[in-house]
Scaffold this active site. Structure first.
Site, short mmCIF file in Angstrom:
data_model
loop_
_atom_site.label_atom_id
_atom_site.label_comp_id
_atom_site.label_asym_id
_atom_site.label_seq_id
_atom_site.Cartn_x
_atom_site.Cartn_y
_atom_site.Cartn_z
N GLU A 32 0.84 -1.20 0.00
CA GLU A 32 0.00 0.00 0.00
C GLU A 32 0.87 1.25 0.00
O GLU A 32 1.84 1.33 0.76
CB GLU A 32 -0.91 0.00 1.23
CG GLU A 32 -1.80 1.25 1.31
CD GLU A 32 -2.70 1.22 2.53
OE1 GLU A 32 -3.57 0.34 2.58
OE2 GLU A 32 -2.51 2.06 3.43
N ARG A 122 -15.56 2.49 4.12
CA ARG A 122 -16.49 3.52 4.57
C ARG A 122 -15.81 4.87 4.58
O ARG A 122 -16.35 5.87 4.13
CB ARG A 122 -17.01 3.18 5.97
CG ARG A 122 -18.14 4.09 6.44
CD ARG A 122 -18.27 4.09 7.96
NE ARG A 122 -17.16 4.76 8.62
CZ ARG A 122 -17.08 4.93 9.93
NH1 ARG A 122 -18.02 4.44 10.72
NH2 ARG A 122 -16.04 5.57 10.46
N ASN A 178 -20.90 -6.94 10.15
CA ASN A 178 -20.59 -5.92 9.15
C ASN A 178 -19.63 -6.46 8.10
O ASN A 178 -19.79 -6.22 6.90
CB ASN A 178 -20.01 -4.68 9.82
CG ASN A 178 -19.81 -3.54 8.84
OD1 ASN A 178 -20.73 -3.19 8.10
ND2 ASN A 178 -18.62 -2.96 8.83
#
Length: 313
Positions: A32, A122, A178
């Site tokens: 990343e 999110r 979730n």
């Protein structure tokens, strides 16, 4: 002190076996990066990509600032990776402060640029510490975002997982529910928040399996280059910082080279223990520092692979 038979066998094995000889390099890695803020940071980023590219990562991802604050820089970086390198680029995309049409437009631009992998999150509010609030015309959460992306194109989609509970979750069951919703909506895999002890991941992996989730769960590895900064980040995301970690980095504030050696050793040892527990995929939060991640991968037996074209520096 009298050693048991098992302790004697372990000691003999440790003496007879070269360091990391039991790690065969039979794993996949991904990296990343964050988008550069200026010309100097851009040079560092592309040097980092050039250094890590020969290791043949499954993909490299580029982060997205809180509230979409790095939207353009993220898009430019991802598109350039996809266009100029042999790497598979993954773009972070969040729900925060954007309508569904705006997010869909960004996703369509990525697809047009040849990007086939989205890290769907999110996201965090642009004001540090502010409670999350969905945009009135936007996707309300990551599961909805995943479903929306699936309607647009057959993206490969990675989502986040939290071995030590998301700060906004009431309890473990809610957190796992979730995660399941995100995967059921069409996500391919989950990448975890960083953690510092292998047992943290193993406990989470067991809980995920018990919850009936069988998707790939990839541990996210954060090499500690700045202990104070990592303490701050850990506090924001609910990651426990074990006391021994502070003792290891004590006295290294003004010794960056020594600190980097210690960071590589600790992260490689964490990965070695995860490997011993059956983990074969690792995602590294590089903080755009290539040599540290490269050293860790090297200790794990990951070696350069032939690439089809050079990375543009």
């Amino acid at each position: 002190m009298t050693l048991s038979v098992n302790q004697l066998e372990e000691a003999r094995l440790a003496l007879d076996t070269p360091l990391y000889a039991d790690v065969a390099g039979d794993m996949d890695v991904s990296f990343e990066f964050f988008p550069p803020k200026n010309e100097k940071m851009e040079q560092t980023l592309w040097q980092s990509i050039a250094t890590l590219s020969p290791l043949g990562p499954r993909f490299v991802s580029v982060t997205y600032g809180a509230g979409g604050s790095t939207r353009e820089r993220t898009h430019q970086t991802v598109a350039r990776i996809q266009r100029e390198t042999p790497l598979a680029a993954a773009a972070h995309l969040t729900c925060v402060e954007a309508s569904k049409p705006e997010i869909d437009a960004v996703a369509n631009e990525y697809w047009a640029a040849g990007v086939r992998h989205i890290v769907a999150l999110r996201g965090d509010m642009p004001v540090a510490g502010a409670s999350y609030a969905a945009h009135p015309g936007g996707y309300e959460n990551a599961a909805a975002l995943v479903a929306g992306l699936r309607r647009l194109h057959p993206f490969e989609i990675s989502v986040a997982a939290y071995p030590e509970l998301h700060p906004d979750s009431e309890h473990e069951a809610a957190d796992l529910d979730n995660l399941k919703r995100k995967l059921d909506a069409g996500a391919t895999r989950a990448i975890t928040q960083f953690f510092f002890e292998p047992e943290t991941f193993f406990r989470f992996r067991d809980a995920v399996a018990k919850a009936g989730i069988d998707a790939e769960i990839v541990p996210g590895i954060m090499p500690v280059t700045n202990f104070t900064a990592v303490q701050r980040m850990s506090g924001m995301c609910g990651t426990a910082v074990p006391p021994w970690l502070g003792r290891v980095f004590e006295g290294l504030d003004d010794l960056p080279d020594a600190r980097q050696l210690v960071a590589a050793t600790l992260a490689a040892e964490l990965c070695r223990k995860l490997y011993a527990g059956g983990v074969r995929n690792f995602h590294f939060y590089t903080l755009n520092r290539a040599e540290l991640s490269f050293a860790i991968c090297h200790l794990l037996g990951v070696r350069a692979k032939r690439v089809e074209q050079a990375v543009a520096a």
